[in-house]
Design a protein around this motif. Structure first.
Motif, PDB file in Angstrom:
ATOM      1  N   VAL A  20       4.065   0.304   2.886  1.00 42.64           N
ATOM      2  CA  VAL A  20       4.263  -1.003   2.595  1.00 42.64           C
ATOM      3  C   VAL A  20       4.653  -0.600   0.849  1.00 42.64           C
ATOM      4  N   SER A  21       5.534  -1.913   0.591  1.00 42.44           N
ATOM      5  CA  SER A  21       6.002  -1.904  -0.705  1.00 42.44           C
ATOM      6  C   SER A  21       5.643  -3.280  -1.294  1.00 42.44           C
ATOM      7  N   VAL A  22       5.076  -3.295  -2.626  1.00 43.46           N
ATOM      8  CA  VAL A  22       4.917  -4.666  -3.088  1.00 43.46           C
ATOM      9  C   VAL A  22       5.949  -4.732  -4.132  1.00 43.46           C
ATOM     10  N   GLY A  23       6.696  -5.555  -4.257  1.00 47.78           N
ATOM     11  CA  GLY A  23       7.808  -5.801  -5.181  1.00 47.78           C
ATOM     12  C   GLY A  23       7.577  -6.827  -6.415  1.00 47.78           C
ATOM     13  N   ASP A  24       8.652  -7.653  -6.720  1.00 50.28           N
ATOM     14  CA  ASP A  24       8.571  -8.462  -7.725  1.00 50.28           C
ATOM     15  C   ASP A  24       7.733  -9.649  -7.492  1.00 50.28           C
ATOM     16  N   GLY A  26       5.138 -10.287  -5.654  1.00 46.86           N
ATOM     17  CA  GLY A  26       3.603  -9.727  -5.634  1.00 46.86           C
ATOM     18  C   GLY A  26       3.188  -9.757  -4.120  1.00 46.86           C
ATOM     19  N   LEU A  27       2.040 -10.178  -3.823  1.00 51.49           N
ATOM     20  CA  LEU A  27       1.246 -10.226  -2.386  1.00 51.49           C
ATOM     21  C   LEU A  27       1.703 -11.540  -1.599  1.00 51.49           C
ATOM     22  N   SER A  28       3.021 -11.287  -1.158  1.00 56.61           N
ATOM     23  CA  SER A  28       3.412 -12.496  -0.235  1.00 56.61           C
ATOM     24  C   SER A  28       2.821 -12.339   1.176  1.00 56.61           C
ATOM     25  N   ASP A  29       3.012 -13.480   1.612  1.00 58.91           N
ATOM     26  CA  ASP A  29       2.435 -13.514   3.102  1.00 58.91           C
ATOM     27  C   ASP A  29       3.126 -12.313   4.066  1.00 58.91           C
ATOM     28  N   SER A  30       4.412 -12.184   3.850  1.00 62.53           N
ATOM     29  CA  SER A  30       4.902 -11.073   4.807  1.00 62.53           C
ATOM     30  C   SER A  30       4.471  -9.680   4.207  1.00 62.53           C
ATOM     31  N   VAL A  31       4.220  -9.382   2.922  1.00 55.84           N
ATOM     32  CA  VAL A  31       3.414  -8.136   2.437  1.00 55.84           C
ATOM     33  C   VAL A  31       2.176  -7.931   3.210  1.00 55.84           C
ATOM     34  N   LEU A  32       1.342  -9.003   2.962  1.00 50.10           N
ATOM     35  CA  LEU A  32       0.212  -9.018   3.456  1.00 50.10           C
ATOM     36  C   LEU A  32       0.010  -8.923   5.320  1.00 50.10           C
ATOM     37  N   ALA A  33       0.976  -9.353   5.886  1.00 48.24           N
ATOM     38  CA  ALA A  33       1.067  -9.342   7.321  1.00 48.24           C
ATOM     39  C   ALA A  33       1.517  -7.965   7.697  1.00 48.24           C
ATOM     40  N   GLU A  34       2.372  -7.399   6.690  1.00 49.51           N
ATOM     41  CA  GLU A  34       2.751  -5.804   7.212  1.00 49.51           C
ATOM     42  C   GLU A  34       1.623  -4.765   6.937  1.00 49.51           C
ATOM     43  N   ALA A  35       0.896  -5.153   5.894  1.00 50.64           N
ATOM     44  CA  ALA A  35       0.000  -4.122   5.374  1.00 50.64           C
ATOM     45  C   ALA A  35      -1.248  -4.210   6.637  1.00 50.64           C
ATOM     46  N   GLU A  36      -1.358  -5.501   6.998  1.00 48.41           N
ATOM     47  CA  GLU A  36      -2.420  -5.743   8.071  1.00 48.41           C
ATOM     48  C   GLU A  36      -2.090  -4.923   9.310  1.00 48.41           C
ATOM     49  N   ARG A  37      -0.826  -5.099   9.711  1.00 50.30           N
ATOM     50  CA  ARG A  37      -0.160  -4.199  10.677  1.00 50.30           C
ATOM     51  C   ARG A  37      -0.225  -3.119  10.803  1.00 50.30           C
ATOM     52  N   ALA A  38       0.130  -2.395   9.482  1.00 54.12           N
ATOM     53  CA  ALA A  38       0.085  -0.860   9.196  1.00 54.12           C
ATOM     54  C   ALA A  38      -1.350  -0.527   9.314  1.00 54.12           C
ATOM     55  N   LEU A  39      -2.205  -1.012   8.557  1.00 56.07           N
ATOM     56  CA  LEU A  39      -3.526  -0.664   8.928  1.00 56.07           C
ATOM     57  C   LEU A  39      -4.230  -0.812  10.164  1.00 56.07           C
ATOM     58  N   ARG A  40      -4.021  -1.768  10.925  1.00 53.10           N
ATOM     59  CA  ARG A  40      -4.257  -1.696  12.390  1.00 53.10           C
ATOM     60  C   ARG A  40      -3.687  -0.640  13.280  1.00 53.10           C
ATOM     61  N   HIS A  42      -2.203   2.399  11.851  1.00 54.36           N
ATOM     62  CA  HIS A  42      -2.232   3.841  11.348  1.00 54.36           C
ATOM     63  C   HIS A  42      -3.775   4.129  10.540  1.00 54.36           C
ATOM     64  N   GLU A  43      -4.413   3.112  10.294  1.00 55.22           N
ATOM     65  CA  GLU A  43      -5.629   3.103   9.683  1.00 55.22           C
ATOM     66  C   GLU A  43      -5.877   3.544   8.294  1.00 55.22           C
ATOM     67  N   LEU A  44      -4.954   4.502   7.887  1.00 53.89           N
ATOM     68  CA  LEU A  44      -4.735   5.086   6.600  1.00 53.89           C
ATOM     69  C   LEU A  44      -3.112   5.098   6.254  1.00 53.89           C
ATOM     70  N   ILE A  45      -3.276   4.228   5.173  1.00 53.89           N
ATOM     71  CA  ILE A  45      -1.514   4.283   4.912  1.00 53.89           C
ATOM     72  C   ILE A  45      -1.464   4.149   3.228  1.00 53.89           C
ATOM     73  N   LYS A  46      -0.350   4.397   2.730  1.00 54.91           N
ATOM     74  CA  LYS A  46       0.014   4.360   1.564  1.00 54.91           C
ATOM     75  C   LYS A  46       0.598   3.061   1.134  1.00 54.91           C
ATOM     76  N   VAL A  47       0.612   2.513  -0.010  1.00 51.42           N
ATOM     77  CA  VAL A  47       1.322   1.489  -0.610  1.00 51.42           C
ATOM     78  C   VAL A  47       1.869   1.729  -1.930  1.00 51.42           C
ATOM     79  N   ARG A  48       2.994   1.445  -1.988  1.00 53.36           N
ATOM     80  CA  ARG A  48       3.725   1.493  -3.210  1.00 53.36           C
ATOM     81  C   ARG A  48       3.828   0.131  -3.995  1.00 53.36           C
ATOM     82  N   ILE A  49       3.207  -0.009  -5.395  1.00 56.11           N
ATOM     83  CA  ILE A  49       3.505  -1.129  -5.901  1.00 56.11           C
ATOM     84  C   ILE A  49       4.275  -1.001  -7.172  1.00 56.11           C
ATOM     85  N   TYR A  50       5.447  -1.634  -7.295  1.00 56.32           N
ATOM     86  CA  TYR A  50       6.345  -1.409  -8.338  1.00 56.32           C
ATOM     87  C   TYR A  50       6.275  -2.094  -9.670  1.00 56.32           C
ATOM     88  N   ALA A  51       4.828  -2.710  -9.949  1.00 58.58           N
ATOM     89  CA  ALA A  51       4.720  -3.443 -11.106  1.00 58.58           C
ATOM     90  C   ALA A  51       4.746  -2.464 -12.210  1.00 58.58           C
TER      91      ALA A  51
END
Length: 100
Positions: A20-24, A26-40, A42-51
């Motif tokens: 999951v990548s968080v870009g300019d 921020g935490l848009s609905d699509s980023v949140l949905a993708e993070a939720e899916r990935a956590l469901r 994979h349980e353990l994920i890495k997230v890159r935040i470009y700020a």
């Protein structure tokens, strides 16, 4: 989460790539949905935040974890490791089953 569990999760996460990548925007609905899916899945994920700002990155990472009801396992630079236990994980997808 106790220290031993956190250490085991960090060891598993070491070889993972950010899913999951968080870009300019921020935490848009699509980023949140993708993070939720990935956590469901994979349980353990890495997230890159470009700020670029350290405090902004920390706020975004902590807010993402809070909104996904996940725990921050580790923060290194622009990478956050998040964990959320799935009561019925798919062994083919779960990083805990595959690498743990």
């Amino acid at each position: 989460m106790d220290t031993r569990t956190r250490k085991q999760l960090r060891q598993i996460a070491h070889h993972l790539v950010p899913v999951v990548s968080v870009g300019d925007h921020g935490l848009s609905d699509s980023v949140l949905a993708e993070a939720e899916r990935a956590l469901r899945d994979h349980e353990l994920i890495k997230v890159r935040i470009y700020a670029d700002d350290r405090e902004e990155r920390a706020a975004l990472g902590n807010d993402l974890a809070l909104r996904c009801t996940a725990e921050v396992v580790q923060k290194i630079g622009k990478i956050f490791v998040l964990f959320k236990s799935n009561p019925e994980p798919d062994p083919a997808l779960s990083n805990l089953s595959r690498y743990g």
